[in-house]
Design a protein around this motif. Structure first.
Motif, short mmCIF file in Angstrom:
data_model
loop_
_atom_site.label_atom_id
_atom_site.label_comp_id
_atom_site.label_asym_id
_atom_site.label_seq_id
_atom_site.Cartn_x
_atom_site.Cartn_y
_atom_site.Cartn_z
N ALA A 291 33.84 30.67 -5.86
CA ALA A 291 34.91 31.30 -6.62
C ALA A 291 35.73 30.21 -7.31
O ALA A 291 35.76 29.06 -6.88
CB ALA A 291 35.80 32.12 -5.68
N THR A 292 36.38 30.56 -8.41
CA THR A 292 37.16 29.58 -9.18
C THR A 292 38.61 30.02 -9.28
O THR A 292 38.93 31.21 -9.20
CB THR A 292 36.59 29.39 -10.59
N TYR A 293 39.46 29.03 -9.48
CA TYR A 293 40.89 29.26 -9.72
C TYR A 293 41.27 28.44 -10.94
O TYR A 293 41.06 27.22 -10.95
CB TYR A 293 41.70 28.85 -8.49
N ILE A 347 43.04 35.83 -6.73
CA ILE A 347 41.61 36.03 -7.01
C ILE A 347 41.10 37.34 -6.43
O ILE A 347 40.39 38.11 -7.09
CB ILE A 347 40.78 34.86 -6.45
N THR A 388 32.55 32.60 -2.08
CA THR A 388 31.98 33.10 -3.33
C THR A 388 32.89 34.17 -3.94
O THR A 388 33.85 34.62 -3.32
CB THR A 388 30.59 33.70 -3.10
N THR A 389 32.56 34.59 -5.14
CA THR A 389 33.36 35.63 -5.79
C THR A 389 33.26 36.96 -5.03
O THR A 389 34.12 37.83 -5.19
CB THR A 389 32.89 35.85 -7.23
N ASP A 390 32.23 37.12 -4.20
CA ASP A 390 32.10 38.32 -3.37
C ASP A 390 32.85 38.20 -2.06
O ASP A 390 32.84 39.14 -1.25
CB ASP A 390 30.62 38.58 -3.07
#
Length: 427
Positions: A291-293, A347, A388-390
């Motif tokens: 995941a990103t910020y 997020i 992760t994004t999940d």
């Protein structure tokens, strides 16, 4: 055994020990001193009773004491083991100072020592106590400590024959707690965890990079790979390998600069890598899309320690965000320190971020307990995890000798836990 009570201990540069607030249940002679066995090996120490004179270089600390069968116990005595010769001992002196100051507040005698300071015949140690008023380390002779905190600063020094012999002899002593015995290396760490069913779901595909066949196998399965030194530290030597159409892009960070090379074939890449692998063994690891910020990936840094009950607990959780054009999140490599309470809700939303933090805590404790089954003398470690994004959690690395966390609340808690755990081990 009577309950632990509070008192004061003062040690003078001359080597005299003074105690205040200790009440002896047995009659004493008219003299103002008594000789008693102290420490886990019952080394005799003369204690002067009453207020110590105020002299330059004296060391004063709160202590905990109790009586058992009319025998005085003062605990814990905590020795920080490091390397070097005498007053030129190595290691993070600022860290040692902070542990010492925390011990003074919470009731523990903390000193630094090296293998050369141990007298194996008398079980006394020539160590160093920190004089915070005058800002220097003072040499003192002390009984053998109840707890030895291994902070030998490098693997190379830790693996030297005299240090290994010292660690072996310490580990054979009764009633002496040694932690943490040794550095982890990534190959044995993942080999240990891969054998644990409860941990396997959190592990990226990871093996020693020992052949061209291994590289080809990983390249077929994963479009992004990380190559990491088995004995690496603070992100040094890490490389990221990413497939671009029919070519491979290799990125690494050197002196804060991101260096890139493109290889048309894996054979060409292997020719480049092989001399590096000959000098320094590596693992190859499946790349995880984090995941990103603010458009930068981040991972989660967690400190877990044994607490005052001797149980694994979470000391603190922080976030490390990758620097611009960096392939790692390490702060020395340009990474940034962020708060999970700020980042995760933005997020994932408030409710899901609470669930993710709970999962992080559970995962870290599962991994810590799994490692403890195979590795002796563990009482603290830091872990790097990915999200992760999940919201899935992945384990990347653990460090048995964590550097200090920059978050003030985590740092304070970590220092207290070292003392609380040592107090627990002296029951």
């Amino acid at each position: 055994m009577s309950h632990w009570q509070a008192g004061w201990l003062t040690i003078l540069p001359s080597g005299q020990w003074y105690v205040e607030g200790i009440h002896f249940p047995i009659p004493l002679t008219s003299t103002n001193h008594i000789t008693v066995p102290l420490g886990p090996l019952h080394v005799e120490q003369t204690l002067n009773l009453g207020l110590a004179p105020t002299v330059t270089g004296r060391y004063r600390t709160r202590i905990r004491w109790s009586m058992y069968n009319n025998m005085l116990q003062i605990a814990p005595l905590i020795g920080i083991l490091t390397s070097g010769k005498g007053e030129a001992f190595k290691g993070n002196r600022e860290n040692f100072q902070e542990i010492s100051k925390t011990g003074q507040k919470l009731g523990a005698l903390v000193f630094v020592f090296t293998p050369d300071g141990i007298d194996w015949e008398t079980y006394k140690i020539r160590g160093y106590l920190y004089d915070k008023r005058n800002g220097f380390w003072q040499s003192f002779e002390t009984p053998f400590p109840h707890v030895i905190y291994n902070r030998v600063p490098t693997r190379t020094v830790e693996e030297k024959e005299h240090m290994q012999e010292t660690l072996k002899r310490i580990s054979q002593l009764k009633n002496v707690t040694l932690f943490n015995r040794q550095f982890f290396d990534k190959e044995s760490l993942f080999a240990t965890l891969q054998a644990k069913k409860e941990v396997a779901p959190f592990l990226p595909d990871t093996y020693k990079l020992d052949s061209f066949e291994r590289l080809k196998s990983f390249a077929r399965k994963h479009d992004v790979l990380y190559l990491k030194p088995i004995r690496g530290k603070a992100g040094r030597g890490i490389m990221r390998l990413e497939k671009h159409d029919t070519a491979w892009l290799l990125r690494r960070v050197h002196q804060q600069k991101s260096l890139c090379r493109t290889f048309d074939t894996l054979d060409e890449l292997w020719t480049y890598l092989w001399p590096i692998l000959q000098r320094k063994p590596y693992i190859v690891q499946q790349g995880i899309m984090l995941a990103t910020y603010n458009d930068r990936p981040f991972d989660v840094r967690v400190l877990t320690q044994k607490n005052g009950k001797g149980l694994w607990d979470i000391t603190g959780i922080g976030i490390r965000q990758a620097g611009a054009r960096s392939i790692t999140t390490h702060v020395p490599r340009g990474g940034a320190i962020l708060s999970p309470d700020k980042v995760l809700p933005q997020i994932f939303g408030e409710e899901w971020s609470i669930f993710i933090l709970q999962n992080i805590r559970k995962t870290v404790l599962v991994i810590a307990k799994a490692l403890q089954q195979n590795m002796r003398d563990l009482a603290e470690m830091s872990m790097d995890l990915g999200i992760t994004t999940d919201g899935d959690i992945w384990f990347f690395e653990a460090n048995s000798k964590p550097e200090k966390f920059d978050e003030p609340d985590i740092r304070r808690a970590s220092l207290r836990n070292i003392i609380f755990y040592s107090q627990h081990m002296c029951k």
